[in-house]
Design a protein around this motif. Structure first.
Motif, PDB file in Angstrom:
ATOM      1  N   ASP A   1       0.838  -1.189   0.000  1.00 31.99           N
ATOM      2  CA  ASP A   1       0.000   0.000   0.000  1.00 31.99           C
ATOM      3  C   ASP A   1       0.878   1.244   0.000  1.00 31.99           C
ATOM      4  O   ASP A   1       1.901   1.298   0.691  1.00 31.99           O
ATOM      5  CB  ASP A   1      -0.891   0.032   1.244  1.00 31.99           C
ATOM      6  N   CYS A   2       0.459   2.244  -0.756  1.00 34.51           N
ATOM      7  CA  CYS A   2       1.188   3.509  -0.814  1.00 34.51           C
ATOM      8  C   CYS A   2       0.308   4.617  -0.250  1.00 34.51           C
ATOM      9  O   CYS A   2      -0.827   4.793  -0.678  1.00 34.51           O
ATOM     10  CB  CYS A   2       1.581   3.832  -2.249  1.00 34.51           C
ATOM     11  N   TYR A   3       0.844   5.360   0.709  1.00 35.32           N
ATOM     12  CA  TYR A   3       0.137   6.480   1.317  1.00 35.32           C
ATOM     13  C   TYR A   3       0.820   7.770   0.893  1.00 35.32           C
ATOM     14  O   TYR A   3       2.016   7.792   0.634  1.00 35.32           O
ATOM     15  CB  TYR A   3       0.160   6.383   2.849  1.00 35.32           C
TER      16      TYR A   3
ATOM     17  N   ARG B   1      -3.440  12.854  -7.832  1.00 39.62           N
ATOM     18  CA  ARG B   1      -4.212  11.675  -8.236  1.00 39.62           C
ATOM     19  C   ARG B   1      -4.397  11.641  -9.759  1.00 39.62           C
ATOM     20  O   ARG B   1      -4.301  10.582 -10.391  1.00 39.62           O
ATOM     21  CB  ARG B   1      -5.578  11.687  -7.553  1.00 39.62           C
TER      22      ARG B   1
ATOM     23  N   ASN C   1      -2.510   5.644  -8.228  1.00 35.59           N
ATOM     24  CA  ASN C   1      -1.975   4.428  -7.588  1.00 35.59           C
ATOM     25  C   ASN C   1      -1.633   4.637  -6.111  1.00 35.59           C
ATOM     26  O   ASN C   1      -0.695   4.033  -5.595  1.00 35.59           O
ATOM     27  CB  ASN C   1      -0.744   3.911  -8.333  1.00 35.59           C
TER      28      ASN C   1
ATOM     29  N   THR D   1      -3.046   4.352  -2.237  1.00 33.64           N
ATOM     30  CA  THR D   1      -4.084   3.686  -1.447  1.00 33.64           C
ATOM     31  C   THR D   1      -4.832   4.676  -0.576  1.00 33.64           C
ATOM     32  O   THR D   1      -6.062   4.653  -0.500  1.00 33.64           O
ATOM     33  CB  THR D   1      -3.443   2.601  -0.554  1.00 33.64           C
ATOM     34  N   LYS D   2      -4.082   5.527   0.137  1.00 30.36           N
ATOM     35  CA  LYS D   2      -4.695   6.517   1.022  1.00 30.36           C
ATOM     36  C   LYS D   2      -3.945   7.835   0.918  1.00 30.36           C
ATOM     37  O   LYS D   2      -2.718   7.848   0.811  1.00 30.36           O
ATOM     38  CB  LYS D   2      -4.642   6.058   2.490  1.00 30.36           C
TER      39      LYS D   2
ATOM     40  N   MET E   1      -9.442   8.103  -1.289  1.00 32.95           N
ATOM     41  CA  MET E   1      -9.516   7.574   0.067  1.00 32.95           C
ATOM     42  C   MET E   1      -8.711   8.506   0.962  1.00 32.95           C
ATOM     43  O   MET E   1      -7.476   8.468   0.978  1.00 32.95           O
ATOM     44  CB  MET E   1      -8.952   6.163   0.131  1.00 32.95           C
TER      45      MET E   1
ATOM     46  N   CYS F   1       3.659   1.452   8.972  1.00 30.45           N
ATOM     47  CA  CYS F   1       3.851   2.125   7.690  1.00 30.45           C
ATOM     48  C   CYS F   1       5.131   2.938   7.822  1.00 30.45           C
ATOM     49  O   CYS F   1       5.367   3.584   8.844  1.00 30.45           O
ATOM     50  CB  CYS F   1       2.666   3.037   7.379  1.00 30.45           C
TER      51      CYS F   1
ATOM     52  N   SER G   1       3.191  -1.166   4.075  1.00 30.60           N
ATOM     53  CA  SER G   1       2.814   0.127   3.493  1.00 30.60           C
ATOM     54  C   SER G   1       3.911   1.155   3.687  1.00 30.60           C
ATOM     55  O   SER G   1       4.758   1.040   4.573  1.00 30.60           O
ATOM     56  CB  SER G   1       1.490   0.630   4.099  1.00 30.60           C
TER      57      SER G   1
END
Length: 218
Positions: A2-4, A21, A26, A28-29, A60, A194, A217
């Motif tokens: 997951d990438c934040y 975006r 790509n 995740t949050k 998100m 993370c 993440s």
């Protein structure tokens, strides 16, 4: 993995977020620039505009809160929940002098007993609201040895994620991330981790994945 993604403080969050975006994606949050509850218990127009669902369509988003008062954190979480969000993030990472002198952001790390009491009340409030909460933290105020006690505190509470920037507050954004301390967190954290810090290129990303394949993440 997951990438934040979170912009630096001071950036107009939703404008930057939507542009990021559109051109990169790509992620995740996304995390908002921090909201700072005030005595009037009202979101500023900037804070409100940043988290309005209509300004974050298809994103998100996790709103972030900066405070050292559990009552203010719970109030802000309730206000955020009214916009339809299910998670809130506590900022224990901001190294700014104006923040730290008020024992907020990374400054709160210098007061472990008070931080523990804060998290006990906050965790109870989040459970009653049915809301998740995560923490963004540094590894201490001025000494990496502080992190062992801090991690014991974090381990007492059910976090959605413990996001670690492995620098001290006194490092600001200088020096290199302290990977031995991050490795300690990998081995001893009760919460999902993370990683945050110094990912400037695809090579940095791959290097981190190779070193810490168990971290889900970044």
């Amino acid at each position: 993995m997951d990438c934040y993604f979170a912009p630096m403080e001071g950036v107009t969050g939703y404008v930057f977020r939507n542009a990021h975006r559109r051109f990169y994606g790509n992620i995740t949050k996304y995390f908002s620039p921090f909201l700072a509850p005030n005595r009037s218990r009202k979101l500023s127009s900037r804070e409100r505009n940043d988290i309005l669902p209509e300004h974050n369509k298809g994103i998100m988003l996790v709103p972030q809160v900066l405070t050292n008062r559990a009552e203010d954190f719970i109030w802000a979480a309730q206000a955020i929940q009214e916009f339809g969000y299910g998670e809130v993030n506590l900022n224990l990472g901001c190294p700014s002098g104006t923040v730290v002198t008020k024992y907020r952001g990374a400054g709160f790390l210098a007061l472990p007993p008070e931080l523990d009491r804060f998290l006990e009340k906050a965790a109870r409030g989040m459970e009653q609201m049915g809301m998740k909460f995560s923490i963004k933290t540094r590894i201490g105020k001025s000494d990496p040895d502080e992190f062992q006690q801090l991690l014991l505190i974090f381990n007492r509470y059910p976090l959605e994620k413990l996001i670690i920037h492995p620098r001290l507050q006194t490092d600001f954004y200088q020096n290199r991330p302290n990977f031995p301390v991050f490795q300690y967190a990998v081995e001893h954290s009760s919460n999902p981790l993370c990683y945050n810090g110094d990912i400037f290129s695809e090579e940095d990303f791959i290097c981190f994945q190779n070193q810490f394949p168990m971290v889900p993440s970044i």
